[in-house]
Every structure is written in structure tokens, then in C-alpha cells.
Design a protein around this motif. Structure first.
Motif, PDB file in Angstrom:
ATOM      1  N   GLU A 665       0.838  -1.210   0.000  1.00  0.00           N
ATOM      2  CA  GLU A 665       0.000   0.000   0.000  1.00  0.00           C
ATOM      3  C   GLU A 665       0.872   1.258   0.000  1.00  0.00           C
ATOM      4  OE1 GLU A 665      -2.780  -0.298   3.156  1.00  0.00           O
ATOM      5  OE2 GLU A 665      -3.555  -2.211   2.416  1.00  0.00           O
ATOM      6  N   GLU A 666       0.234   2.372  -0.377  1.00  0.00           N
ATOM      7  CA  GLU A 666       0.903   3.689  -0.365  1.00  0.00           C
ATOM      8  C   GLU A 666       2.150   3.692  -1.249  1.00  0.00           C
ATOM      9  OE1 GLU A 666      -0.544   6.147   1.689  1.00  0.00           O
ATOM     10  OE2 GLU A 666      -2.055   4.625   2.103  1.00  0.00           O
ATOM     11  N   THR A 667       2.133   2.864  -2.272  1.00  0.00           N
ATOM     12  CA  THR A 667       3.298   2.717  -3.148  1.00  0.00           C
ATOM     13  C   THR A 667       2.837   2.783  -4.597  1.00  0.00           C
ATOM     14  OG1 THR A 667       4.374   1.303  -1.519  1.00  0.00           O
ATOM     15  CG2 THR A 667       5.182   1.119  -3.776  1.00  0.00           C
ATOM     16  N   VAL A 668       3.658   3.391  -5.450  1.00  0.00           N
ATOM     17  CA  VAL A 668       3.388   3.400  -6.896  1.00  0.00           C
ATOM     18  C   VAL A 668       4.560   2.700  -7.580  1.00  0.00           C
ATOM     19  CG1 VAL A 668       2.963   4.829  -8.942  1.00  0.00           C
ATOM     20  CG2 VAL A 668       2.226   5.644  -6.680  1.00  0.00           C
ATOM     21  N   SER A 669       4.236   1.733  -8.419  1.00  0.00           N
ATOM     22  CA  SER A 669       5.286   1.039  -9.172  1.00  0.00           C
ATOM     23  C   SER A 669       5.168   1.400 -10.650  1.00  0.00           C
ATOM     24  CB  SER A 669       5.128  -0.474  -9.014  1.00  0.00           C
ATOM     25  OG  SER A 669       5.947  -1.143  -9.956  1.00  0.00           O
ATOM     26  N   LEU A 670       6.276   1.881 -11.221  1.00  0.00           N
ATOM     27  CA  LEU A 670       6.257   2.300 -12.628  1.00  0.00           C
ATOM     28  C   LEU A 670       7.018   1.323 -13.503  1.00  0.00           C
ATOM     29  CD1 LEU A 670       6.872   6.153 -12.455  1.00  0.00           C
ATOM     30  CD2 LEU A 670       4.708   4.903 -12.567  1.00  0.00           C
ATOM     31  N   GLU A 671       6.491   1.147 -14.685  1.00  0.00           N
ATOM     32  CA  GLU A 671       7.166   0.358 -15.707  1.00  0.00           C
ATOM     33  C   GLU A 671       8.253   1.240 -16.315  1.00  0.00           C
ATOM     34  OE1 GLU A 671       4.365  -0.928 -18.569  1.00  0.00           O
ATOM     35  OE2 GLU A 671       5.833  -2.097 -19.685  1.00  0.00           O
ATOM     36  N   TYR A 672       9.422   0.706 -16.524  1.00  0.00           N
ATOM     37  CA  TYR A 672      10.488   1.582 -17.009  1.00  0.00           C
ATOM     38  C   TYR A 672      10.809   1.343 -18.483  1.00  0.00           C
ATOM     39  CZ  TYR A 672      14.914  -0.935 -17.728  1.00  0.00           C
ATOM     40  OH  TYR A 672      15.933  -1.675 -18.236  1.00  0.00           O
ATOM     41  N   GLY A 673      11.523   2.292 -19.067  1.00  0.00           N
ATOM     42  CA  GLY A 673      12.020   2.129 -20.434  1.00  0.00           C
ATOM     43  C   GLY A 673      11.052   2.589 -21.515  1.00  0.00           C
ATOM     44  N   TRP A 674       9.981   3.361 -21.131  1.00  0.00           N
ATOM     45  CA  TRP A 674       8.960   3.687 -22.134  1.00  0.00           C
ATOM     46  C   TRP A 674       9.261   4.934 -22.929  1.00  0.00           C
ATOM     47  CZ3 TRP A 674       4.706   2.141 -24.738  1.00  0.00           C
ATOM     48  CH2 TRP A 674       4.255   0.856 -24.441  1.00  0.00           C
ATOM     49  N   TRP A 675       9.212   4.749 -24.232  1.00  0.00           N
ATOM     50  CA  TRP A 675       9.192   5.871 -25.171  1.00  0.00           C
ATOM     51  C   TRP A 675       8.320   5.464 -26.337  1.00  0.00           C
ATOM     52  CZ3 TRP A 675      12.085   5.820 -30.002  1.00  0.00           C
ATOM     53  CH2 TRP A 675      12.807   4.657 -30.231  1.00  0.00           C
ATOM     54  N   TYR A 676       8.148   6.380 -27.307  1.00  0.00           N
ATOM     55  CA  TYR A 676       7.162   6.164 -28.365  1.00  0.00           C
ATOM     56  C   TYR A 676       7.837   6.306 -29.730  1.00  0.00           C
ATOM     57  CZ  TYR A 676       3.939   6.749 -24.478  1.00  0.00           C
ATOM     58  OH  TYR A 676       3.279   6.602 -23.285  1.00  0.00           O
ATOM     59  N   PRO A 677       8.325   5.188 -30.279  1.00  0.00           N
ATOM     60  CA  PRO A 677       9.048   5.268 -31.554  1.00  0.00           C
ATOM     61  C   PRO A 677       8.199   5.846 -32.689  1.00  0.00           C
ATOM     62  CG  PRO A 677       9.366   3.120 -30.531  1.00  0.00           C
ATOM     63  CD  PRO A 677       8.312   3.820 -29.741  1.00  0.00           C
ATOM     64  N   GLU A 678       6.876   5.853 -32.525  1.00  0.00           N
ATOM     65  CA  GLU A 678       6.017   6.399 -33.583  1.00  0.00           C
ATOM     66  C   GLU A 678       6.009   7.932 -33.572  1.00  0.00           C
ATOM     67  OE1 GLU A 678       5.138   4.709 -30.936  1.00  0.00           O
ATOM     68  OE2 GLU A 678       3.252   5.404 -30.050  1.00  0.00           O
ATOM     69  N   LEU A 679       6.514   8.548 -32.502  1.00  0.00           N
ATOM     70  CA  LEU A 679       6.550  10.017 -32.435  1.00  0.00           C
ATOM     71  C   LEU A 679       7.848  10.536 -33.060  1.00  0.00           C
ATOM     72  CD1 LEU A 679       5.219  10.622 -28.811  1.00  0.00           C
ATOM     73  CD2 LEU A 679       3.976  10.857 -30.982  1.00  0.00           C
TER      74      LEU A 679
END
Ligand code: SF4
Length: 737
Positions: A665-679
Motif C-alpha cells: 500500500e501507499e506505493t506506486v510502481s512504474l514500468e520503465y524504459g517507455w518511449w514512443y518510436p512512432e513520435l
């Protein structure tokens, strides 16, 4: 005419065997070949990536020719040039920069798995710069260094479903990070019903297999590890004979851990006192017991090394060191180790003195001390990777010129704007350079800022020679399946040819990469051709090696430490001014505008680090990056599953898709390494670099890093999270209270 050839996938660090169908030099189909090490049909059966090989070989976004920047940096204006022209210009610029600022003005940055490291290190040694930025601080170095000072060398953990009686996976999520041999063993082991403890703030796919899932508060792992030690010591569950004969500093450790009672641990970690005691008893009583510590621990930051340290003590105290079914101390290779390929001993003293930061354990001084000890056992650790530069100080030297200017960077097989902490700082640092060269498969946000982008040979286009950095007597791999398409090259040729242009001709005697591999194998008596046919070189493991008797002296081998024993109390750490016992650092509690705790680094199939988001088939499986929170936290914050959310730290904010999960609880877990090759890659937000990048939010300051290895803080960062519909600047105290 169609040919069938052996090949290896290298879309993750695991590098499974494949069989490729090749027509006129082009790969038209691949299928898994589980007969090749480290083959297991179940691994590839669950993996989406190898199926992409034919598409990957000729993907429209691949870099196929050397490119030179012709517009403003980051403007996306490129001119195709020849390899010789690019290499000549790069060599000329490097020579001028070296003349003006000294060799340390060149830095390099490496990743993987589609690269070989030793040619880069060899070039840097001969060039005279200590400034390679690896990923070692968050991958491999903390555990390797701590095991080396505690046991005298590195270890490999074992999980044998038939032998192992208890397993702890700590910060390990093999179900998602690699579909590896370990994952297939975890599945087989879990099927036995024996105790499987997974320690992770999230109930990952790996944790779903566990008999016990422990979710400590982010950053509290070291306290939990000390709590396990406290139970083992206070209840007398340790291997008394091994401790008496082969451990140094037991009494000091016993006094040190006495504070960490299960009740204390419960207050600090949120894990029930009875669960702490139960897991400690299971681990100690059910030997052989294995304990794996993964990237989740490497990335804690200031508490990374203390956690590894406490785990190393736990393994030894319970007699699970160098014991079949638990772990083995690895051997020096029979083949030429990386240390020698990298010519590390030739790195001038002046260059060593220029190491930025020199954390107490990841330093040339500590390396020298460890080596003096391991040499008594005929062993030498790799040097360049274990002494690599501290990233934050390198970026700062680029921006400020202090303590000396770093004006050039060569990036190989990595996308540091996504994978290194504090992307904002790094973005400014890269823009400030005089020379940025990127060797890559695809254009990335990092390559968008380059002066030269050079096309790398990738999967199936290059020979594979996978080792454990010279710490173990194992190689696997084999020959390339096809010649590289277009003008792609294996990175070995980049470093060799640049070296030859810069006065290193004598040190690059090989006409091909394969010839260098032949020379590397020579001491084993195995030829490259024979090795490629079998794909594996290894010898059976031995256990209890400290009991070997030296026929000349009649004495036992012991351990390659100061005292010849396992050092529960590390004399070497004391010598370098570091805590000799595992000593957690107090963390800043969340509060105020940032009442939650952030963890970054979560990975999900089908991606690998920052790779593969160009593939439409994979994007359809997982189109957007996740921010995960527990259901209670979501309710409290008014966050809806599958809605868009902002996550913010004092560094900045980024957007994610909310996923309600079972987790702390009280925690946020983020997925890493995200970018958008279509941009678009041109402009100030290349490939959407700043939109959903977890490293926009992470802390990199050297001053708050782990003082022994220099690991930045990727976990346990105070943060806030709020719905995007409330507006980009809405979230803080009013949203979260
Ligand atoms: S991506 Fe990794 S697990 Fe999948 S086939 Fe390739 S090497 Fe094996």
C-alpha cells in the motif's frame, strides 16, 4: 537455395538457441532449438520476441548505414556517409579533444545484450580514459563486490527442483525480466510444493508461484534481511561447525543483528513478525536452501549494498555456501578472461586517479585490495566494469567541466536517456557535448542527439560468445547465421578500426571478430569451429572448495579473504572505511506533497528494457506503460483502474495507465524504459522521451547514492499520483490527503 543453420536469439540477456532458414543470405524463418544450451522448450514457448527475428532483420526503422548529423543537434537532419569517412572524422575529433583536455575527456556508455564489451574496454584502456559508464551499479556490481569481499570470490546460486529444499527469490522477477533458464527452474521447483519465498513489493507473476509472498515497504529490504539473521542467530539455527571453523566475526554480527527482532522488522517493513520468523526458520532448517538476490535489490540505492551484504551473511551462516543445490563459488575461466582481453592492467595510474567519485568499494583502491587476496587462489576479477565511472558525476562533468571536462561520449547498445536515472540532467549533458557517437540497431531518443549514428549488426548477424565477464568457466554461443545486412557491422570492428586509426594498431592483431574468439578459446584447446558446433564450454561444478588440501603444505584452501574465512565482519570493508557489518541507511519518509513511495524498474513481457516498442505486434499486446497501485491506495486517491494518471516526484512528472494490482500500500510502481518510436525524434521531446519515462522522476545525485558502489536511487522515492483528468498540475497535497 534454402539452408538451415544454427543461430542464437539475443533479444534478451538469455540468448536461446534457434534454427534459421536462410535463402540467399536472408533469414526467412526461425524456430526454437532447445537442443542448444541454455535451451528449454518452455522458455521459448512463452516468449513472443524470437518470433520477430525475420521482421527485425529488415525492419523499416533499423539503422542500415552510417549517418552524420548535418543540422542542429537533435534536428533530425542526417547525411548518409561511408564507414571509413565516419571513422576518420571521429578519430580526428577524438585526437583533438584528447590533445586539449586529456584522454579522460572521452566517456563511453554501454548496455546490452546485443554487444560485446571487451573491445570497448580495450580501446578505452589504450586511449587512457577511466570513464566508461556501465549499468553495473544497478546490475551485477553490488552483489559481485559484496560476495567477493565476504567469500573471496563470486558465486552462482542454484535452484535444483530435486535437491533444493527452500528457495528465496529476493527482488527477482524472472517471469518478466528474462524468460530464462532460472524461470523454467522456478516453475519446476514450484511444482514440487517445497517452500518458495518471493520478496517483492508487488505480487508479480513470479510471486504468484510462491508459497510465501513478502512485500516489504520499498527500501526496507536490508532491515528484513537483518531480521532473518536475527532469528537464525537468536534461535541457534546456524551451522555451528561451519561458523566455528570457517566464519570470521560471528560474535560481532550476532551483537549487531540483536536489535532487528521480528517485531522491529514488522514496524519497519510492514511484514508480520511471525512471517519473518517462519521464513528464517524454513531457510535455515531445510538446507540446501538457495537465496537469489536480483535487480530489485541492486536498484534500491543507498540500501542496496547493505541488503546484499546481509544476504551474503545469511547464506554462509546457514551453511548454504558452495553446497550443491544452494550455491557454488565460481572458477576462473580456462579461456582468456575479459580482464586480459581488456588489457586492464595497462590502464595508466594517471587514468585510475581520474576515476570520478571512486565509491569505497567500486574503486581502483578496493579492486587492488580484493585482487591481492584472490590472487592467492589464482583468481582475478574483471576490472574495468567493477571500476566503471559513476554516471551522475560523468553527466555533471559534461555540463560543468568539473573536476575536468568530458566533451565526448560513445554510446553502444544502450539508450541511457531511458535507462539511466535523471533523464532531464542527462538530456542537457548530451546536448552540451562536442562529440556524441551512437552505435545502435534503431534510432532512439539518445541517438537523436548524436553527431554520428552507426549501424550495429544484431541478432543472427554476429557471432555470439557469452561468458560471465571472466568470473566463471562457462561460454556459450556460436557462429553468425548470415552476413550483416546493408552496412551494419559488429561493434568489434568499430573499436578495432578506431583503435587502429588512433595508434593502437599493434594491439588489434585480428582480421575478424571470429579470429579474436579463436585466440580467446586457445588455452582450452577447443577451436572456434568446434565450439560453434556444440555451442557450450563448461566443466562440472565442485563444492566445498575451501576444504581442498594443498599437497605442498597440507593446509586447507579456505577462502580468498583477509582471514582466509568467510568474513561476516568484513576486514576489507573496514580497511576502505566502509561499515564492516551490514548497516542500513535511514530513508527519507514520504510526506507533504509527495505522500507515496515510488518504485521504478518494473518490466513486463513482451518488452526488454527500452527495446521493441517499434513492433506493432508487440505494442498490440501491451500498448501503454503502467503505473501500479494497490486497490486500497487507488480508492484513497480516487484513481480508477485503466485510467490515465500523472505520477510526480520533486524531479518532475510523467503519464501512465493505472493498473490496480496486489502490492504494497501507499506505493506506486512504474514500468520503465517507455518511449514512443512512432513520435518524431526531432525536437525537444525525442520519441516522447519526457512523457512516460520513469527516469524523469528518479534521483541520481551522487551525494545520495550508495556510498560503496554509487548506485542511484531508483526505489523508495517520495511521490504523488493523481488522475490526468484533474489536470497536469493538480496533484499534490489536496489530491492525496
Ligand atoms: S527473447 Fe530471450 S527468452 Fe526469448 S527467445 Fe530470445 S533469448 Fe530466449
Amino acid at each position: 537455395m534454402s539452408q538451415t543453420v544454427k543461430a542464437n536469439c539475443r533479444f534478451c540477456g538469455y540468448q536461446c538457441g534457434l534454427t534459421a532458414t536462410v535463402v540467399e543470405g536472408r533469414v526467412v524463418a526461425v524456430k526454437p532449438d532447445p537442443t542448444q544450451y541454455p535451451g528449454d522448450a518452455r522458455i521459448q514457448g512463452g516468449c513472443h520476441r524470437w518470433r520477430l527475428v525475420p521482421e527485425f532483420m529488415d525492419h523499416p526503422k533499423r539503422v542500415n548505414y552510417p549517418l552524420k548529423r548535418v543540422g542542429e543537434r537533435g534536428s533530425g537532419k542526417w547525411q548518409r556517409v561511408g564507414w571509413e569517412e565516419a571513422l576518420g572524422e571521429i578519430a580526428g575529433k577524438l585526437a583533438r579533444l584528447k590533445e586539449s583536455f586529456g584522454p579522460e575527456t572521452l566517456a563511453t556508455c554501454i548496455g546490452g545484450p546485443h554487444a560485446v564489451f571487451w573491445p570497448l574496454h580495450r580501446f578505452m584502456t589504450l586511449f587512457g580514459s577511466p570513464n566508461n559508464v556501465g549499468i553495473g551499479q544497478i546490475c551485477w556490481n553490488p552483489g559481485t563486490l559484496i560476495n567477493s569481499v565476504t567469500y573471496g570470490w563470486t558465486i552462482d546460486n542454484e535452484l535444483d527442483p530435486g535437491l533444493t529444499n527452500c528457495a528465496i527469490l529476493w527482488g527477482v522477477n524472472q517471469a518478466e525480466s528474462d524468460n530464462s533458464l532460472l524461470w523454467s527452474r522456478i516453475v519446476a521447483y514450484a511444482d514440487t510444493g517445497k517452500p518458495l519465498v518471493v520478496i517483492d513489493p508487488r505480487r508479480t507473476r513470479t510471486a504468484e508461484r510462491a508459497t510465501h509472498w513478502l512485500a516489504p515497504r520499498p527500501g526496507s529490504d536490508a532491515v528484513l534481511a537483518l531480521g532473518l539473521l536475527q532469528v537464525v542467530v537468536s534461535e541457534g539455527l546456524y551451522d555451528a561447525q561451519f561458523v566455528r571453523d570457517w566464519c570470521h566475526g560471528f560474535e560481532k554480527l550476532a551483537r549487531h543483528v540483536a536489535w532487528y527482532t521480528p517485531e522491529y522488522v514488522q514496524a519497519a517493513t510492514g511484514i508480520k513478525a511471525e512471517t519473518v520468523a517462519e521464513v528464517a526458520r524454513l531457510f535455515a532448517r531445510q538446507s540446501p536452501s538457495a537465496i537469489f538476490s536480483g535487480r530489485g535489490i541492486d536498484q534500491i540505492g543507498a540500501n542496496s549494498v547493505p541488503t546484499h551484504h546481509a544476504i551474503a551473511c545469511l547464506r554462509a551462516l546457514t551453511g548454504n555456501l558452495d553446497l550443491k543445490g544452494a550455491s557454488h563459488i565460481t572458477e576462473m575461466p580456462d579461456f582468456v578472461p575479459e580482464l586480459d582481453l581488456e588489457l586492464s592492467d595497462q590502464l595508466p595510474e594517471r587514468a585510475r586517479e581520474k576515476q570520478l567519485g571512486a565509491p569505497k568499494l567500486q574503486s581502483y583502491d578496493a579492486y587492488r585490495r580484493i585482487r591481492r587476496l584472490t590472487l592467492k587462489h589464482g583468481k582475478r576479477l574483471p576490472m574495468r566494469y567493477l571500476t566503471s565511472a559513476q554516471p551522475n558525476l560523468v553527466w555533471r562533468a559534461m555540463l560543468t567541466g568539473r573536476p575536468y571536462p568530458i566533451r565526448a561520449l560513445i554510446v553502444m547498445a544502450t539508450n541511457p536517456l531511458l535507462t539511466q536515472a535523471d533523464s532531464g540532467l542527462l538530456y542537457e549533458a548530451l546536448k552540451s557535448l562536442d562529440l556524441l557517437v551512437v552505435l545502435e540497431l534503431f534510432q532512439t531518443p539518445t541517438s537523436a542527439l548524436a553527431d554520428y549514428v552507426l549501424p550495429s549488426a544484431g541478432v543472427l548477424e554476429r557471432a555470439l560468445f557469452e561468458t560471465k565477464a571472466g568470473t566463471s568457466n562457462l561460454i556459450y554461443g556460436g557462429a553468425k547465421a548470415v552476413e550483416p545486412y546493408y552496412e551494419r557491422r559488429c561493434d568489434f570492428y568499430f573499436w578495432r578500426d578506431l583503435g587502429r586509426l588512433m595508434g593502437q594498431e599493434e594491439q588489434w592483431p585480428w582480421e575478424s571478430f571470429e579470429e579474436s574468439l579463436e585466440a580467446t578459446l586457445a588455452p582450452t584447446g577447443v577451436s572456434w569451429e568446434t565450439f560453434s558446433r556444440f555451442g557450450l564450454y563448461s566443466l562440472p561444478e565442485e563444492y566445498g572448495k575451501h576444504l581442498r588440501v594443498d599437497p605442498a603444505t597440507g593446509s586447507r584452501a579456505g577462502f580468498a579473504t583477509t582471514t582466509g574465512k568467510v568474513e561476516l565482519y568484513s576486514e576489507l570493508l573496514a580497511q576502505v572505511g566502509a561499515p564492516p557489518l551490514p548497516s542500513p541507511q535511514v530513508q527519507h519518509p514520504p510526506g507533504g506533497d509527495f505522500p507515496l513511495q515510488l518504485i521504478t524498474g518494473a518490466r513486463y513481457q513482451p518488452y526488454y528494457a527500452s527495446s521493441f516498442r517499434q513492433f506493432e505486434g508487440l505494442r498490440a499486446l501491451h500498448p501503454e506503460p503502467w503505473a501500479e497501485v494497490a486497490a486500497t491506495t487507488a480508492r484513497k486517491l480516487g484513481l480508477k483502474d485503466d485510467s490515465a494518471v500523472w505520477v510526480a516526484t520533486r524531479r518532475g512528472k510523467a503519464r501512465f495507465r493505472l493498473k490496480v494490482s496486489e502490492m504494497c500500500e501507499e506505493t506506486v510502481s512504474l514500468e520503465y524504459g517507455w518511449w514512443y518510436p512512432e513520435l518524431p525524434l526531432a525536437g525537444s521531446d525525442p520519441g516522447g522521451l519526457f512523457r512516460s519515462n520513469a527516469n524523469v522522476l528518479t534521483d541520481a545525485d551522487y551525494e545520495t547514492c550508495d556510498p560503496l558502489v554509487g548506485t542511484a536511487t531508483y526505489n523508495g522515492i517520495p511521490c504523488a499520483c493523481w488522475p490526468c483528468e484533474a489536470g497536469p498540475n493538480a496533484g499534490t497535497r489536496s489530491q492525496t490527503g
